[in-house]
Design a protein around this motif. Structure first.
Motif, PDB file in Angstrom:
ATOM      1  N   ALA A  98       0.724  -1.177  -0.059  1.00 19.14           N
ATOM      2  CA  ALA A  98      -0.070  -0.133   0.162  1.00 19.14           C
ATOM      3  C   ALA A  98       0.478   1.257  -0.418  1.00 19.14           C
ATOM      4  O   ALA A  98       1.757   0.860   0.924  1.00 19.14           O
ATOM      5  CB  ALA A  98      -0.929  -0.255   1.058  1.00 19.14           C
ATOM      6  N   GLU A  99       0.598   2.062  -0.622  1.00 22.41           N
ATOM      7  CA  GLU A  99       1.459   3.606  -0.756  1.00 22.41           C
ATOM      8  C   GLU A  99       1.139   4.605   0.567  1.00 22.41           C
ATOM      9  O   GLU A  99      -0.420   4.315   0.561  1.00 22.41           O
ATOM     10  CB  GLU A  99       0.668   3.927  -1.869  1.00 22.41           C
ATOM     11  CG  GLU A  99       1.821   3.179  -3.217  1.00 22.41           C
ATOM     12  CD  GLU A  99       1.064   4.192  -4.489  1.00 22.41           C
ATOM     13  OE1 GLU A  99       0.212   6.081  -4.225  1.00 22.41           O
ATOM     14  OE2 GLU A  99       1.608   4.335  -6.122  1.00 22.41           O
ATOM     15  N   LEU A 100       2.636   5.247   1.128  1.00 24.25           N
ATOM     16  CA  LEU A 100       1.907   5.688   1.735  1.00 24.25           C
ATOM     17  C   LEU A 100       1.532   7.285   1.234  1.00 24.25           C
ATOM     18  O   LEU A 100       1.928   7.428   0.607  1.00 24.25           O
ATOM     19  CB  LEU A 100       3.005   5.699   3.163  1.00 24.25           C
ATOM     20  CG  LEU A 100       2.859   4.524   3.482  1.00 24.25           C
ATOM     21  CD1 LEU A 100       4.286   4.207   4.691  1.00 24.25           C
ATOM     22  CD2 LEU A 100       2.090   3.926   5.146  1.00 24.25           C
ATOM     23  N   HIS A 101       0.955   7.769   1.961  1.00 27.82           N
ATOM     24  CA  HIS A 101       0.487   9.393   2.086  1.00 27.82           C
ATOM     25  C   HIS A 101       0.365  10.239   3.737  1.00 27.82           C
ATOM     26  O   HIS A 101       0.107   9.790   4.211  1.00 27.82           O
ATOM     27  CB  HIS A 101      -1.214   9.355   1.556  1.00 27.82           C
ATOM     28  CG  HIS A 101      -0.897   9.270   0.164  1.00 27.82           C
ATOM     29  ND1 HIS A 101      -1.651   7.686   0.325  1.00 27.82           N
ATOM     30  CD2 HIS A 101      -1.133   9.236  -0.717  1.00 27.82           C
ATOM     31  CE1 HIS A 101      -1.556   7.198  -1.033  1.00 27.82           C
ATOM     32  NE2 HIS A 101      -0.811   8.117  -1.851  1.00 27.82           N
ATOM     33  N   HIS A 102       0.516  11.568   2.732  1.00 27.74           N
ATOM     34  CA  HIS A 102       1.319  12.207   4.230  1.00 27.74           C
ATOM     35  C   HIS A 102       0.269  13.896   3.690  1.00 27.74           C
ATOM     36  O   HIS A 102       0.317  14.329   2.812  1.00 27.74           O
ATOM     37  CB  HIS A 102       2.613  12.709   4.598  1.00 27.74           C
ATOM     38  CG  HIS A 102       2.465  13.852   5.309  1.00 27.74           C
ATOM     39  ND1 HIS A 102       2.352  13.653   6.775  1.00 27.74           N
ATOM     40  CD2 HIS A 102       3.497  14.477   4.913  1.00 27.74           C
ATOM     41  CE1 HIS A 102       3.020  14.172   7.646  1.00 27.74           C
ATOM     42  NE2 HIS A 102       3.594  14.994   6.808  1.00 27.74           N
TER      43      HIS A 102
END
Length: 119
Positions: A98-102
């Protein structure tokens, strides 16, 4: 239905420390239960854990909130997060990348590798 989540690794996260490298850890939250990996001191932008956690009260279709943080003396930095809903359809393990976002703009901040399975 109990859910087993194995945190395998994180890669490509932002290095937030001015001096030194990130001391990475991951939190997982679902069904009112929160678990935390060990802190990988000096990990920088990537880390390998291979740590497993069981969520005994997980119900199918419930999301898991995942957050990657940098352990600091005063306040931990939030490096990225993602919410996943595991689709478990029987026995066996399923790999999840899964891609992490911020932030408000949901900037991509790396990826997390997990393995999930029903108990």
């Amino acid at each position: 239905m109990p859910l087993r989540v194995r945190v395998v690794s994180v890669a490509g996260v932002q290095d937030e420390d001015d001096f030194g490298s990130n001391d990475l850890y991951v939190t997982l939250t679902t069904g009112g239960q929160t678990e935390k990996t060990t802190v990988k001191k000096g990990a920088g932008r990537q880390a390998i854990w291979d740590e497993a956690f069981v969520f005994p009260n997980w119900t199918p279709g419930s999301p898991i909130e995942i957050e990657v943080k940098d352990k600091d003396p005063l306040k931990d930095d939030k490096l990225g997060k993602v919410k996943i809903t595991p689709e478990i359809s029987g026995p066996g393990e399923k790999e999840v990348v899964a891609e992490l976002h911020h932030g408000l703009l949901h900037k991509k901040r790396g990826v997390i590798n997990l393995i999930v399975s029903a108990q």
